[in-house]
Design an enzyme around this catalytic site. Sequence first.
Site, mmCIF file in Angstrom:
data_model
loop_
_atom_site.group_PDB
_atom_site.id
_atom_site.type_symbol
_atom_site.label_atom_id
_atom_site.label_comp_id
_atom_site.label_asym_id
_atom_site.label_seq_id
_atom_site.Cartn_x
_atom_site.Cartn_y
_atom_site.Cartn_z
ATOM 1 N N CYS A 158 -63.379 144.941 72.344
ATOM 2 C CA CYS A 158 -63.904 143.668 71.768
ATOM 3 C C CYS A 158 -65.062 143.242 72.278
ATOM 4 C CB CYS A 158 -62.882 142.741 71.560
ATOM 5 S SG CYS A 158 -63.553 141.356 70.584
ATOM 6 N N CYS B 281 -63.672 135.868 74.825
ATOM 7 C CA CYS B 281 -62.724 134.920 75.192
ATOM 8 C C CYS B 281 -61.724 135.191 76.427
ATOM 9 C CB CYS B 281 -61.770 135.000 73.927
ATOM 10 S SG CYS B 281 -62.517 135.056 72.337
ATOM 11 N N CYS C 135 -58.146 136.552 76.767
ATOM 12 C CA CYS C 135 -57.915 138.020 75.950
ATOM 13 C C CYS C 135 -57.830 139.201 76.761
ATOM 14 C CB CYS C 135 -58.853 137.985 74.735
ATOM 15 S SG CYS C 135 -58.514 139.573 73.643
ATOM 16 N N CYS D 223 -48.708 140.995 59.616
ATOM 17 C CA CYS D 223 -50.137 140.508 59.957
ATOM 18 C C CYS D 223 -50.868 141.722 60.452
ATOM 19 C CB CYS D 223 -49.823 139.446 61.105
ATOM 20 S SG CYS D 223 -48.759 137.960 60.525
ATOM 21 N N CYS E 68 -51.051 139.381 55.520
ATOM 22 C CA CYS E 68 -52.136 138.555 56.225
ATOM 23 C C CYS E 68 -53.015 139.431 57.065
ATOM 24 C CB CYS E 68 -51.389 137.319 57.118
ATOM 25 S SG CYS E 68 -52.633 136.448 58.108
ATOM 26 N N CYS F 150 -54.478 130.096 57.845
ATOM 27 C CA CYS F 150 -53.288 130.047 58.974
ATOM 28 C C CYS F 150 -54.183 129.697 60.149
ATOM 29 C CB CYS F 150 -52.571 131.122 59.113
ATOM 30 S SG CYS F 150 -51.530 131.441 60.937
ATOM 31 N N ARG G 149 -45.142 128.164 63.739
ATOM 32 C CA ARG G 149 -44.596 129.491 64.246
ATOM 33 C C ARG G 149 -44.589 129.525 65.711
ATOM 34 N NH1 ARG G 149 -48.303 133.208 61.678
ATOM 35 N NH2 ARG G 149 -46.991 133.037 59.945
#
Length: 413
Positions: free
Chosen positions: A65, A69, A72, A109, A142, A202, A272
């Site tokens: 990526c 972040c 992460c 997901c 999702c 979400c 959740r």
Amino acid sequence: MDLLNTLVDKGLRRETPTREEALAVLATSDDDLLDVVAAAGKVRRHWFGRRVKLNYLVNLKSGLCPEDCSYCSQRLGSKAGILKYTWLGPGEASQAAAAGVAGGAKRVCLVASGRGPTDRDVDRVSQTIKAIKDENEGVEVCACLGLLSEGQAERLREAGADAYNHNLNTSEATYGDITTTHTYADRVDTVRKAHAAGLSACSGLIAGMGESDEDLVDVVFALRELDPDSVPVNFLIPFEGTPLAKEWNLTPQRCLRILAMVRFVCPDVEVRIAGGREVHLRTMQPLALHLANSIFLGDYLTSEGQAGKADLEMIADAGFEVEGTDRVTLPEHRAGGGCGPDRADGVCGSHGSGGGCGSHESGGGCGSHQDGAGCAPQGGEETPGSVPGAGGPRTDLVAVRRRGAGTDLAPNA
């Protein structure tokens, strides 16, 4: 306690508590913890009964990526020893999803690391959505692919996606301390794009990154304004090889208070428990089911989770039941999705309905953060019967995922 009676009454009426009331929940003592759980549990049961929705993650593309972040494991410059692979094909992804569905998941997901999808990526994910739906009747899908460009949410909706996840993660005031390669406003914009396209949006948060109580309340109130139908609550897993590797700020009691606060602020929303529950809630996980009505089954994106069989046993032992595909998760006034002047609750923002991924595990598209973590076990040998890291870091509970999607081994569903 007058505070809790007030919050229960407001929750049953879908009335927003004040910021002071939300902060007061986080400030309650351990002596009052069971009273807090019982009060928030009344609100949870009023809107969702004793049902627990199971969700299952499929990591379509792991690592690599370009975003930074801090939480992460898949971030730019991460030294975490996670699985790294490019896109799974539709057949392979569908096979991975089938394991979760067989374990009781009603939502799959699909998550991919990266800033956001290209149009070719959207085509690829669209084919995967079709493959999963062709093989699993009644299962929701999702997508969690990062920041969306114009028209991409509509294309995912046309392909059969039911929901889109993109978490706010932390307060607007502190967002720049966590990520510099995109902004808080970028995330809000993507949630709004998903809603506008008719997807069930979400969006949730990550607790434990060094934020204050005020930051937690700020992000939850911002989510309330966006009005998602699903709010995943992640607990930071301090992943070795990331900037937040030393941030061990959570206790099981604090996690329960955070979940209770979210339930009071978002009473009729799917709350959740996402990444980090095994690491930070530990043996208190069953109590958390009295607050949240949804969990992830088995492993996460880059970290191992509790075994799927253990999840099912925990739910049954706590007196709850797995929600089937024949049940509508949301209360009737929210179940229609959408958010306009005809919405029964009269409480709306830019909306985001439904349920998505968002389990704090680094991978998913620009930080759906579920990283889970360093190589376990870590540290020296423990004496028989001792609890590693009691009262401190529990690196012994953190393990990199080495099975399931992207490997030749069976998943932990």
